[in-house]
Design a protein around this motif. Sequence first.
Motif, PDB file in Angstrom:
ATOM      1  N   HIS A  25       0.876  -1.169   0.000  1.00  0.00           N
ATOM      2  CA  HIS A  25       0.000   0.000   0.000  1.00  0.00           C
ATOM      3  C   HIS A  25       0.916   1.222   0.000  1.00  0.00           C
ATOM      4  CE1 HIS A  25      -3.432   2.593   1.021  1.00  0.00           C
ATOM      5  NE2 HIS A  25      -2.580   3.227   1.823  1.00  0.00           N
ATOM      6  N   ARG A  26       0.849   1.997  -1.044  1.00  0.00           N
ATOM      7  CA  ARG A  26       1.766   3.132  -1.202  1.00  0.00           C
ATOM      8  C   ARG A  26       1.517   4.180  -0.128  1.00  0.00           C
ATOM      9  NH1 ARG A  26       2.077   7.962  -4.311  1.00  0.00           N
ATOM     10  NH2 ARG A  26       4.173   8.342  -5.170  1.00  0.00           N
ATOM     11  N   LEU A  27       2.587   4.600   0.538  1.00  0.00           N
ATOM     12  CA  LEU A  27       2.506   5.644   1.555  1.00  0.00           C
ATOM     13  C   LEU A  27       3.051   6.970   1.055  1.00  0.00           C
ATOM     14  CD1 LEU A  27       3.730   3.605   4.670  1.00  0.00           C
ATOM     15  CD2 LEU A  27       1.372   4.039   3.933  1.00  0.00           C
ATOM     16  N   GLY A  28       4.057   6.919   0.232  1.00  0.00           N
ATOM     17  CA  GLY A  28       4.682   8.125  -0.295  1.00  0.00           C
ATOM     18  C   GLY A  28       5.504   7.762  -1.513  1.00  0.00           C
ATOM     19  N   ALA A  29       6.276   8.710  -2.002  1.00  0.00           N
ATOM     20  CA  ALA A  29       7.052   8.476  -3.214  1.00  0.00           C
ATOM     21  C   ALA A  29       8.048   7.338  -3.042  1.00  0.00           C
ATOM     22  CB  ALA A  29       7.782   9.759  -3.615  1.00  0.00           C
ATOM     23  N   PRO A  75      17.767   5.757  -2.244  1.00  0.00           N
ATOM     24  CA  PRO A  75      18.563   6.041  -3.440  1.00  0.00           C
ATOM     25  C   PRO A  75      19.983   5.551  -3.264  1.00  0.00           C
ATOM     26  CG  PRO A  75      18.319   8.017  -2.123  1.00  0.00           C
ATOM     27  CD  PRO A  75      17.452   6.964  -1.464  1.00  0.00           C
ATOM     28  N   SER A  76      20.603   5.154  -4.348  1.00  0.00           N
ATOM     29  CA  SER A  76      22.018   4.764  -4.321  1.00  0.00           C
ATOM     30  C   SER A  76      22.581   4.901  -5.721  1.00  0.00           C
ATOM     31  CB  SER A  76      22.192   3.321  -3.821  1.00  0.00           C
ATOM     32  OG  SER A  76      21.794   2.398  -4.821  1.00  0.00           O
ATOM     33  N   GLY A  77      23.882   4.728  -5.813  1.00  0.00           N
ATOM     34  CA  GLY A  77      24.542   4.868  -7.105  1.00  0.00           C
ATOM     35  C   GLY A  77      24.158   3.800  -8.093  1.00  0.00           C
ATOM     36  N   ARG A  78      23.533   2.726  -7.589  1.00  0.00           N
ATOM     37  CA  ARG A  78      23.149   1.638  -8.488  1.00  0.00           C
ATOM     38  C   ARG A  78      21.636   1.602  -8.713  1.00  0.00           C
ATOM     39  NH1 ARG A  78      25.946  -3.469  -5.868  1.00  0.00           N
ATOM     40  NH2 ARG A  78      25.701  -2.250  -3.955  1.00  0.00           N
ATOM     41  N   GLY A  79      20.984   2.737  -8.579  1.00  0.00           N
ATOM     42  CA  GLY A  79      19.575   2.824  -8.914  1.00  0.00           C
ATOM     43  C   GLY A  79      18.620   2.664  -7.764  1.00  0.00           C
ATOM     44  N   LEU A  98      23.423   0.852  10.206  1.00  0.00           N
ATOM     45  CA  LEU A  98      24.246  -0.318   9.927  1.00  0.00           C
ATOM     46  C   LEU A  98      23.775  -1.030   8.665  1.00  0.00           C
ATOM     47  CD1 LEU A  98      26.364  -2.459  10.586  1.00  0.00           C
ATOM     48  CD2 LEU A  98      24.738  -3.465  12.211  1.00  0.00           C
ATOM     49  N   LEU A  99      22.465  -1.148   8.481  1.00  0.00           N
ATOM     50  CA  LEU A  99      21.949  -1.826   7.281  1.00  0.00           C
ATOM     51  C   LEU A  99      22.344  -1.055   6.028  1.00  0.00           C
ATOM     52  CD1 LEU A  99      20.256  -4.127   6.107  1.00  0.00           C
ATOM     53  CD2 LEU A  99      18.276  -2.603   6.234  1.00  0.00           C
ATOM     54  N   ILE A 100      22.243   0.267   6.067  1.00  0.00           N
ATOM     55  CA  ILE A 100      22.627   1.054   4.898  1.00  0.00           C
ATOM     56  C   ILE A 100      24.091   0.863   4.581  1.00  0.00           C
ATOM     57  CG2 ILE A 100      22.939   3.440   4.103  1.00  0.00           C
ATOM     58  CD1 ILE A 100      20.331   4.104   5.650  1.00  0.00           C
ATOM     59  N   GLU A 101      24.920   0.777   5.609  1.00  0.00           N
ATOM     60  CA  GLU A 101      26.349   0.543   5.384  1.00  0.00           C
ATOM     61  C   GLU A 101      26.583  -0.836   4.781  1.00  0.00           C
ATOM     62  OE1 GLU A 101      30.659   0.836   7.709  1.00  0.00           O
ATOM     63  OE2 GLU A 101      28.778   1.197   8.804  1.00  0.00           O
ATOM     64  N   LEU A 102      25.902  -1.849   5.301  1.00  0.00           N
ATOM     65  CA  LEU A 102      26.052  -3.200   4.758  1.00  0.00           C
ATOM     66  C   LEU A 102      25.571  -3.275   3.308  1.00  0.00           C
ATOM     67  CD1 LEU A 102      24.706  -5.315   7.764  1.00  0.00           C
ATOM     68  CD2 LEU A 102      27.046  -5.345   6.886  1.00  0.00           C
ATOM     69  N   ALA A 103      24.435  -2.620   3.040  1.00  0.00           N
ATOM     70  CA  ALA A 103      23.842  -2.685   1.702  1.00  0.00           C
ATOM     71  C   ALA A 103      24.700  -1.975   0.666  1.00  0.00           C
ATOM     72  CB  ALA A 103      22.437  -2.080   1.722  1.00  0.00           C
TER      73      ALA A 103
END
Length: 334
Positions: free
Chosen positions: A260-264, A278-282, A327-332
């Motif tokens: 269910h879409r909440l925002g962009a 967002p990231s450098g790989r799309g 931490l998750l953003i760093e791992l990803a």
Amino acid sequence: MTTAATLDALAAATAERLAEGRRGALVVGAVRGGDCGFHGADPRTLFAIGSVTRTFTALALARLAVRGEVALDQPVGTLLPEGTAMPERDGRAVELGHLATHTSGLPDLPRGMLPGALRHRHDPYARCTPGMVLAGLGRTRLRSVPGERFHCSGLGMGLLGLALARATGRDDASLIRAEICDPLGMSDTHQVLDPGRAARLARGHSRRGRPVPPRRPGALAAAGGLHSTAADLATFAMAHLGDVTGQLARAMALTRETRHRLGARSAAHPGWIGLRLPSGRGGHEVLFHNGGTGGHRALLAIAPERQAAVVVLSATARSVDRAGLGLLIELAGR
């Protein structure tokens, strides 16, 4: 390349940052691909995971839906005892999928429960019975038309557990064990702990470090009644990253595909909140849920496209979300 030693070091850095000013046990788990690193308390230490329970309840619904025993668009009223007055709005019935995505329009608590909860702040849900939940539905006005707006509802998720119990003849605790924990070998994830596991339960603390007794979830157990360990939740996360096949894998895919879409860049999924980062790989999606009860805080977050996940469990009633998601953003990104 992320090695096991790197995962240990990243988990350690996050745990050490979170440990400042806290009392009680704390453990951080970092997952990348097929490797996992932990730091802090023993990964077999038990914690109350609060609303992270909702990821399990929603996945149990998805398993039943994959088998054709129920449907996400099935009206909840069809699974409730005869005579139960399930509220509607603008002629629209609440469906099982609405409960799982918090789009039912139901309030957070059952009708009539608040006075008792205020009188018993130390254990506000313990006196909530299935009869109270069902009887209150007839006096409940939906906040919005079902399926239109997101509003987090412990009542809705608890009602989902009661409805699935009616559909299967098994209580929500037994259903979660049979459909999820037993197939994945998650031996320490339970609502009610036996004496041996109770001895491994971390003692909860308030934000100021004072001991806090455990809370009982009553009839809303499907919304927040599970206990688990960092080791078990890492297993659960790795299953969501593809370390499982067959019907359970299809059910996990269904929870990711249903939204269910909440925002962009955000959406509600059955059992999860999704954020598109967002990231450098799309860009990539992060699915997460946090929880808090009885002096404990929990976070489970996964990045399926990056094969990364994070588990954070703390026996202090202070949020772990910012550090865990960081931490998750760093791992990803590795």
